[in-house]
Design a protein around this motif. Structure first.
Motif, PDB file in Angstrom:
ATOM      1  N   ILE A 111      20.885  63.528  11.019  1.00 37.45           N
ATOM      2  CA  ILE A 111      20.488  64.105   9.725  1.00 37.45           C
ATOM      3  C   ILE A 111      18.981  64.393   9.727  1.00 37.45           C
ATOM      4  O   ILE A 111      18.544  65.436   9.232  1.00 37.45           O
ATOM      5  N   ALA A 112      18.192  63.500  10.315  1.00 37.19           N
ATOM      6  CA  ALA A 112      16.733  63.730  10.354  1.00 37.19           C
ATOM      7  C   ALA A 112      16.413  65.018  11.113  1.00 37.19           C
ATOM      8  O   ALA A 112      15.534  65.783  10.713  1.00 37.19           O
ATOM      9  N   GLU A 115      17.259  67.972   8.815  1.00 31.60           N
ATOM     10  CA  GLU A 115      16.223  68.190   7.795  1.00 31.60           C
ATOM     11  C   GLU A 115      14.999  68.855   8.413  1.00 31.60           C
ATOM     12  O   GLU A 115      14.417  69.775   7.830  1.00 31.60           O
ATOM     13  N   ALA A 116      14.637  68.405   9.609  1.00 25.55           N
ATOM     14  CA  ALA A 116      13.482  69.006  10.287  1.00 25.55           C
ATOM     15  C   ALA A 116      13.766  70.468  10.615  1.00 25.55           C
ATOM     16  O   ALA A 116      12.912  71.342  10.415  1.00 25.55           O
ATOM     17  N   ASP A 118      15.746  72.553   9.060  1.00 23.02           N
ATOM     18  CA  ASP A 118      15.679  73.353   7.830  1.00 23.02           C
ATOM     19  C   ASP A 118      14.222  73.703   7.501  1.00 23.02           C
ATOM     20  O   ASP A 118      13.924  74.832   7.100  1.00 23.02           O
ATOM     21  N   GLY A 119      13.341  72.731   7.690  1.00 22.93           N
ATOM     22  CA  GLY A 119      11.914  72.962   7.418  1.00 22.93           C
ATOM     23  C   GLY A 119      11.318  73.977   8.380  1.00 22.93           C
ATOM     24  O   GLY A 119      10.581  74.881   7.962  1.00 22.93           O
ATOM     25  N   GLN A 127      16.930  80.646   7.745  1.00 26.30           N
ATOM     26  CA  GLN A 127      17.681  79.410   7.512  1.00 26.30           C
ATOM     27  C   GLN A 127      18.890  79.334   8.442  1.00 26.30           C
ATOM     28  O   GLN A 127      19.238  80.331   9.076  1.00 26.30           O
ATOM     29  N   TYR A 180      26.560  67.463   5.958  1.00 25.96           N
ATOM     30  CA  TYR A 180      25.236  67.896   5.446  1.00 25.96           C
ATOM     31  C   TYR A 180      25.223  69.409   5.202  1.00 25.96           C
ATOM     32  O   TYR A 180      24.767  69.868   4.168  1.00 25.96           O
ATOM     33  N   TYR A 181      25.761  70.186   6.153  1.00 23.84           N
ATOM     34  CA  TYR A 181      25.771  71.647   5.980  1.00 23.84           C
ATOM     35  C   TYR A 181      27.006  72.138   5.215  1.00 23.84           C
ATOM     36  O   TYR A 181      27.050  73.286   4.792  1.00 23.84           O
TER      37      TYR A 181
END
Ligand code: ADP
Length: 208
Positions: A111-112, A115-116, A118-119, A127, A180-181
């Motif tokens: 998950i980390a 998130e990275a 996506d940033g 995206q 998550y997605y």
């Protein structure tokens, strides 16, 4: 804000709006055929393929400090720490300016990392557009990887214990990335059993 709107307008006039990119996460357990299918998808859609496993093996083969660090995890079937992996991925993306889009194979695996990612993509005006998850059962995975281990030269394919550890890591840390997605409607399951061409047809159908 107004300048951003103006820049978007100018980009769209010249057809260079980056939001048209396809950014595909090719997802699935080890041995589910991600690498094989990525090669075919690159040909069909002209995307840039990034495999974090291949990047680590390249570093490992050249005995770089990154490779030496990654080997201690890879040989045990464990994930390389997020900070190391994310930095390597961002570095690779910086080396491929203006791609039509990315196929990410083996990333994000936590998950980390998601998130990275996506940033990083938001910083590039784009995206994740799709996550396609190849579904293959555990026993088939073990069978395929042991078979691959006879010729791949990969230490992590030669040992059943290491293979099973990779599956455990996948279930515990990687499979939550699907959910998550899924929240944004991007995740889709794809039957990963069948001929290479059949699976390719399923994947390209989901992308078109
Ligand atoms: P497979 O999908 O066959 O397990 P990969 O070639 O994708 O193999 O990865 C091999 C190994 O490299 C993994 O078991 C892990 O140790 C490391 N690795 C690859 N990608 C990542 C990642 N995104 N995060 C952490 N470790 C990774």
């Amino acid at each position: 804000m107004e300048t951003m709107w103006f820049m978007d307008f100018v980009k769209s006039l010249f057809g260079i709006k980056k939001n048209n990119m396809i950014n595909l996460i090719l997802f699935g357990p080890p041995g589910s055929g991600k690498g094989t299918q990525a090669t075919k998808l690159v040909e069909q859609f002209g995307l840039t393929h990034i495999s974090t496993g291949d990047l680590f093996r390249y570093e490992l083969g050249n005995n770089t400090p990154l490779g030496i660090q990654a080997r201690t995890y890879m040989d045990k079937g464990e994930l390389v720490p997020d900070s190391v992996t994310i930095a390597m991925l961002e570095n690779k993306m910086n080396m491929t300016p203006n791609p039509k889009g990315y196929i990410l194979d083996g990333f994000p695996r936590t998950i980390a990392q998601a998130e990275a990612l996506d940033g990083i993509l938001a910083g590039r005006d784009t995206q994740v557009t799709h996550l396609l998850a190849l579904e293959v059962d555990d026993e088939e995975i073990v069978r395929r990887l042991l078979e691959r281990g006879k010729t791949s030269g990969r230490a992590d394919d030669a040992n059943e214990e290491v293979i099973r550890k990779r599956i455990v890591e996948y279930l515990a840390k990687t499979s939550p990335v699907f959910a998550y997605y899924e929240k944004t409607g991007k995740s889709q399951k794809i039957e990963g059993i069948g001929s290479i061409d059949e699976i390719f047809a399923r994947l390209s159908g989901a992308l078109s």
